[in-house]
Motif scaffolding. Structure first.
Motif, PDB file in Angstrom:
ATOM      1  N   LEU A   1     -17.230   7.929  34.234  1.00  0.00           N
ATOM      2  CA  LEU A   1     -17.953   7.937  35.482  1.00  0.00           C
ATOM      3  C   LEU A   1     -17.080   6.961  36.418  1.00  0.00           C
ATOM      4  CD1 LEU A   1     -20.463   9.006  34.226  1.00  0.00           C
ATOM      5  CD2 LEU A   1     -21.801   7.789  35.662  1.00  0.00           C
ATOM      6  N   ALA A   2     -16.811   7.190  37.719  1.00  0.00           N
ATOM      7  CA  ALA A   2     -16.198   6.409  38.457  1.00  0.00           C
ATOM      8  C   ALA A   2     -17.260   5.128  38.773  1.00  0.00           C
ATOM      9  CB  ALA A   2     -16.077   7.265  39.935  1.00  0.00           C
ATOM     10  N   PRO A   3     -16.681   4.065  39.083  1.00  0.00           N
ATOM     11  CA  PRO A   3     -17.323   2.816  39.340  1.00  0.00           C
ATOM     12  C   PRO A   3     -18.715   3.069  40.452  1.00  0.00           C
ATOM     13  CG  PRO A   3     -15.091   2.154  39.258  1.00  0.00           C
ATOM     14  CD  PRO A   3     -15.245   3.729  39.310  1.00  0.00           C
ATOM     15  N   ALA A   4     -18.493   3.667  41.521  1.00  0.00           N
ATOM     16  CA  ALA A   4     -19.529   3.968  42.341  1.00  0.00           C
ATOM     17  C   ALA A   4     -20.514   4.782  41.566  1.00  0.00           C
ATOM     18  CB  ALA A   4     -19.054   4.526  43.754  1.00  0.00           C
ATOM     19  N   ASP A   5     -20.218   5.732  40.850  1.00  0.00           N
ATOM     20  CA  ASP A   5     -21.409   6.436  40.438  1.00  0.00           C
ATOM     21  C   ASP A   5     -21.933   5.767  39.106  1.00  0.00           C
ATOM     22  OD1 ASP A   5     -21.148   8.805  41.825  1.00  0.00           O
ATOM     23  OD2 ASP A   5     -19.382   9.472  40.814  1.00  0.00           O
TER      24      ASP A   5
ATOM     25  N   ALA B   1     -25.895   5.230  39.214  1.00  0.00           N
ATOM     26  CA  ALA B   1     -26.745   5.703  38.192  1.00  0.00           C
ATOM     27  C   ALA B   1     -27.627   4.628  37.454  1.00  0.00           C
ATOM     28  CB  ALA B   1     -25.757   6.401  37.084  1.00  0.00           C
ATOM     29  N   LEU B   2     -27.057   3.325  37.458  1.00  0.00           N
ATOM     30  CA  LEU B   2     -27.970   2.425  36.765  1.00  0.00           C
ATOM     31  C   LEU B   2     -28.652   1.647  37.757  1.00  0.00           C
ATOM     32  CD1 LEU B   2     -25.002   0.822  34.243  1.00  0.00           C
ATOM     33  CD2 LEU B   2     -27.016   2.526  33.857  1.00  0.00           C
ATOM     34  N   ASP B   3     -28.599   1.627  38.864  1.00  0.00           N
ATOM     35  CA  ASP B   3     -29.349   1.057  39.933  1.00  0.00           C
ATOM     36  C   ASP B   3     -30.974   1.145  40.001  1.00  0.00           C
ATOM     37  OD1 ASP B   3     -29.459  -0.318  42.478  1.00  0.00           O
ATOM     38  OD2 ASP B   3     -30.686   1.138  43.413  1.00  0.00           O
ATOM     39  N   PRO B   4     -31.593   2.151  39.469  1.00  0.00           N
ATOM     40  CA  PRO B   4     -33.003   2.313  39.222  1.00  0.00           C
ATOM     41  C   PRO B   4     -33.505   1.477  38.085  1.00  0.00           C
ATOM     42  CG  PRO B   4     -32.065   4.531  39.470  1.00  0.00           C
ATOM     43  CD  PRO B   4     -30.959   3.678  39.140  1.00  0.00           C
TER      44      PRO B   4
ATOM     45  N   ILE C   1     -20.937  -3.411  35.203  1.00  0.00           N
ATOM     46  CA  ILE C   1     -20.330  -2.896  36.417  1.00  0.00           C
ATOM     47  C   ILE C   1     -19.355  -3.594  37.091  1.00  0.00           C
ATOM     48  CG2 ILE C   1     -20.792  -2.489  38.802  1.00  0.00           C
ATOM     49  CD1 ILE C   1     -23.575  -1.668  37.766  1.00  0.00           C
ATOM     50  N   ALA C   2     -19.591  -5.137  36.983  1.00  0.00           N
ATOM     51  CA  ALA C   2     -18.291  -5.895  37.503  1.00  0.00           C
ATOM     52  C   ALA C   2     -16.879  -5.674  36.608  1.00  0.00           C
ATOM     53  CB  ALA C   2     -18.842  -7.277  37.523  1.00  0.00           C
ATOM     54  N   ASN C   3     -17.001  -5.391  35.307  1.00  0.00           N
ATOM     55  CA  ASN C   3     -15.871  -5.473  34.514  1.00  0.00           C
ATOM     56  C   ASN C   3     -15.627  -4.134  34.154  1.00  0.00           C
ATOM     57  OD1 ASN C   3     -15.205  -8.287  34.074  1.00  0.00           O
ATOM     58  ND2 ASN C   3     -17.567  -8.288  33.924  1.00  0.00           N
ATOM     59  N   TYR C   4     -16.215  -3.012  34.676  1.00  0.00           N
ATOM     60  CA  TYR C   4     -15.887  -1.694  33.973  1.00  0.00           C
ATOM     61  C   TYR C   4     -14.683  -1.223  34.538  1.00  0.00           C
ATOM     62  CZ  TYR C   4     -17.066   3.495  33.624  1.00  0.00           C
ATOM     63  OH  TYR C   4     -17.047   4.652  33.686  1.00  0.00           O
TER      64      TYR C   4
END
Length: 736
Positions: free
Chosen positions: A130-134, A138-141, A153-156
């Motif tokens: 996945l692109a970082p933004a996606d 996706a994990l935001d919920p 997310i910070a180190n993806y």
């Protein structure tokens, strides 16, 4: 000083090769280094759906509950983890990282039930990351995972093919979680996780999974992930009792895994799905020779094979099992490291963070006293359009170092260096086109490297440069090497002693190494030679082809105009921004004619000439300082013939010459013999002019190898760093 907490780190290195045709019409691998295609996402409300496979990533009703049912509960992880002994390692391999939801569920469960001093090793394979933004969307919920998902997310990593290890720290836990993301096709990734492809030693397992999460999209949607070849590789990376689970109940999958040696059964699925599969590896395989890709039987030593296999000289069958059993006894986890430079201190920190007692022996008695003692150390990038071993290692080292040093930059900004970014300028006209090709090949990786042109160069650097094109690495910068080495060596498990080690011998009866010095005899179960050029000073290591090369840095006082420099400038040489002492470091000379550690005016002049060649404006930026007015520091780099570092076990020279002597008669002879290595004796040296880039990665490689963990790099690249490679090379060239 307080112990140094672990920083989130990532390693990457390309492993994929696409075929292309040469001028003779024959197919050959395309070794171009390029970014991967990211996942095509169709968003259904706040839930992602794969555009490549037309399938959902997780249940729209309750994704975490589905992950826990299919993978956590089906593999009985709560019970297994709550009964693990302290300092245990548990390894999960997953096919299909997707959004990372399975990993987050596993990390949460491990934090609640795993031993506080144990380590979870989680490896996950993904063809379309996945692109970082996606990923963030996706994990935001799932706010329940914020503690670890924010680190993820910070180190993806950027969408670069290969291995990416992230060291993540759950709050309140002593030991980290090691997440290794492998961006590649599953077949390629699993092959690179195996010790060797040689049929004579194909069953050798340096590490194995304790549990498998088979979470590729449905077999009908993604058949490449559910083939006999994949099932066989799954078995080859398992031990008796390894468990697996998968959402599918496909008969094809059940029969394929059963044939590979798993005892399979059906169990209720999640939600409306009636059934799913679970299994345990029993070792009873139904795969016949014809199904096994028709591999021939074990060859005779010295006989050529039509299809060349990688010679298994990097494997030590005779000692591996005994050493791993010995290392498992916590009371004997004592390692001696000879050398307190960046290689030794980084290795000491990596082992101390794994619970080992560490003794560093250094003749100066203080960290960073020799080649690692410059006022400023540059995280120096050098990329290529080709995926050679050297360029792949450079990429891996840069990615890991960029995260490794973040902790130092955040804790004491300026005192231990700065994340100033690094701007690389072309040294010759051909570099301009190479820079443009790199930018095209690495599209989507702009947080790692981006092409700058025109006024953007001056904006980033803070000064007016003659160059109108460059590659900018925003996550890199410079460090204070001595301060970093001191912090790395400050862990409570580490003792630093002043001692010149003059003798090294093996006490086989006690399973100990004896280190002789003027202060007495020291013992340890494991030893690492990280003493730069002195690593070859012992009888057992004198065959290592290390070459000292003098390097001198020049130090100039900051001028009013030079204080505006915001980033490290690299090209033919380098210039760092002013440090806390209002001084710039630049250089460094590359002198093959002298081994002196005295500062020499002629080398200052060489550095000035190189600075002007890097960009004509840089010398005037420093007030056109004269060579005689400069301060400086000189030391000896430690290099190898192929410019790759030496990281791995120390070979027994005489055994290699005897066992692989047939290579002198025929360099392509197939010799199906494992290598021979001194038990518990390792090397970390030959880092050349990129010590601060390579050392953190080398330390992680070595610590993982010593502790029997999953590999940090693909097998072919890790083998390219093995110190025994020079014996094999010289045998083939009839130099021995």
């Amino acid at each position: 000083m307080p112990p140094m907490p672990l920083s989130p780190c990532s390693i990457s290195t390309a492993i994929t090769e696409s075929p292309r045709m040469n001028k003779h019409g024959k197919e050959q691998p395309d070794r171009t280094l390029r970014a991967l295609e990211t996942a095509s996402i169709d968003w259904e409300a706040s839930f992602p759906r794969s555009g490549h496979y037309d399938d959902i990533y997780f249940s729209n009703s309750n994704g975490p509950a589905e992950s826990r049912h299919v993978f956590i509960e089906a593999n009985q992880l709560r019970h297994r983890w709550s009964t693990l002994p302290d300092k245990s390692t548990f390894t999960i391999i997953e096919t299909g990282f997707g959004t990372g939801l399975n990993f987050l569920c596993a990390a949460q469960c491990w934090a609640e039930h795993g031993p506080d001093t144990g380590q979870l090793q989680y490896l996950s394979i993904e063809k379309y990351p996945l692109a970082p933004a996606d990923l963030a969307r996706a994990l935001d919920p799932w706010a329940e995972f914020n503690d670890i998902s924010k680190q993820l997310i910070a180190n993806y990593p950027p969408p670069l093919p290969g291995f990416h290890r992230l060291i993540l720290k759950p709050p309140g836990r002593k030991a980290p979680i090691a997440l290794t993301l492998i961006f590649a096709e599953a077949r390629e990734a699993l092959a690179q996780l195996q010790s060797t492809t040689h049929p004579a030693l194909a069953q050798h397992r340096f590490f194995t999974a304790d549990a498998w999460f088979l979470d590729g999209f449905a077999p009908a949607k993604n058949p490449d992930l559910w083939t006999p070849e994949i099932f066989k590789a799954t078995a080859q990376l398992s031990h008796i009792g390894t468990t697996l689970s998968t959402f599918t109940a496909s008969g094809q999958v059940r029969r394929g895994l059963s044939a590979a040696g798993f005892s399979m059964s059906k169990t209720p699925g999640f939600g409306s799905k009636r059934e799913m599969l679970v299994g345990s590896y029993s070792g009873h395989t139904d795969i016949t020779e014809s199904e096994d890709e028709g591999e021939p039987s074990q060859p005779k030593p010295g006989v050529r094979r039509e299809k060349q296999s990688d010679l298994p000289w990097h494997i030590d069958l005779a000692r591996a099992g005994r050493e791993l059993a010995r290392h498992s006894r916590a009371s004997r986890k004592h390692i001696a490291i000879i050398g307190a430079g960046i290689a030794g201190c980084a290795t000491a920190s990596a082992m101390a963070n794994r619970g080992w007692r560490v003794s560093i022996y250094d003749r100066h008695g203080q960290p960073g006293a020799e080649a690692s003692g410059n006022p400023q150390g540059i995280i120096y990038p050098r990329l290529s359009t080709e995926a050679s071993f050297l360029s792949r290692l450079n990429l891996a080292g840069l990615r890991f170092a960029s995260h490794f040093y973040q902790l130092f930059w955040k804790n004491k900004p300026g005192d231990q260096g700065l994340p100033s970014g690094v701007l690389v300028l072309p040294e010759k006209p051909t570099d301009v086109e190479n820079f443009k090709r790199i930018a095209v090949n690495l599209q989507g990786c702009e947080d790692f490297v981006r092409l700058l042109q025109g006024s953007a160069i001056d904006e980033v650097s803070g000064i007016s440069l003659a160059a109108d094109i460059g590659l900018y690495f925003p996550g890199l910068g410079w460090i204070d090497p001595v301060a970093v080495c001191e912090q790395l060596a400050s862990h409570p498990n580490i003792d630093l002693e002043t001692a010149t080690i003059t003798g090294l011998s093996r006490d086989a009866d006690r399973g100990l190494w004896r280190l002789e010095s003027s202060t007495g005899t020291h013992t340890a179960t494991t030893v690492v030679l990280a003493a730069s050029n002195s690593s070859s000073a012992f009888e057992l290591s004198q065959h290592l082809p290390l070459k000292p090369i003098r390097g001198q840095v020049s130090i100039a006082p900051a001028q009013n105009q030079s204080r505006a420099l915001k980033t490290v400038i690299c090209g033919a040489g380098y210039l760092a921004p002013a440090d806390e002492q209002a001084a710039h470091t630049f250089g460094a000379s590359y002198n093959l004619d002298s081994l002196s550690s005295e500062v020499e005016v002629q080398d200052h002049q060489r550095n000035i000439d190189t600075l002007i060649k890097t960009d004509p404006t840089l010398h005037s930026l420093l007030g056109e300082v004269k060579a005689s007015q400069l301060d400086g520091r000189a030391a000896l780099r430690c290099t190898s013939p192929d410019y790759l570092p030496l990281v791995g076990p120390l070979p027994v020279f005489e055994d290699f010459v005897e066992n692989y002597g047939g290579l002198k008669r025929d360099a392509r002879a197939d010799i199906p013999l494992s290598g021979s290595y001194w038990p518990g004796l390792y090397v970390h040296c030959g880092l050349g002019s990129r010590g601060f880039t390579y050392a953190p990665l080398g330390a992680e490689i070595l610590a993982s190898y010593i502790c029997g963990e999953a590999p940090v790099l693909p097998n072919d690249l890790q083998k390219a760093l093995n110190p025994a490679r020079f014996i094999i090379r010289d045998l083939k060239r009839k130099r021995i």
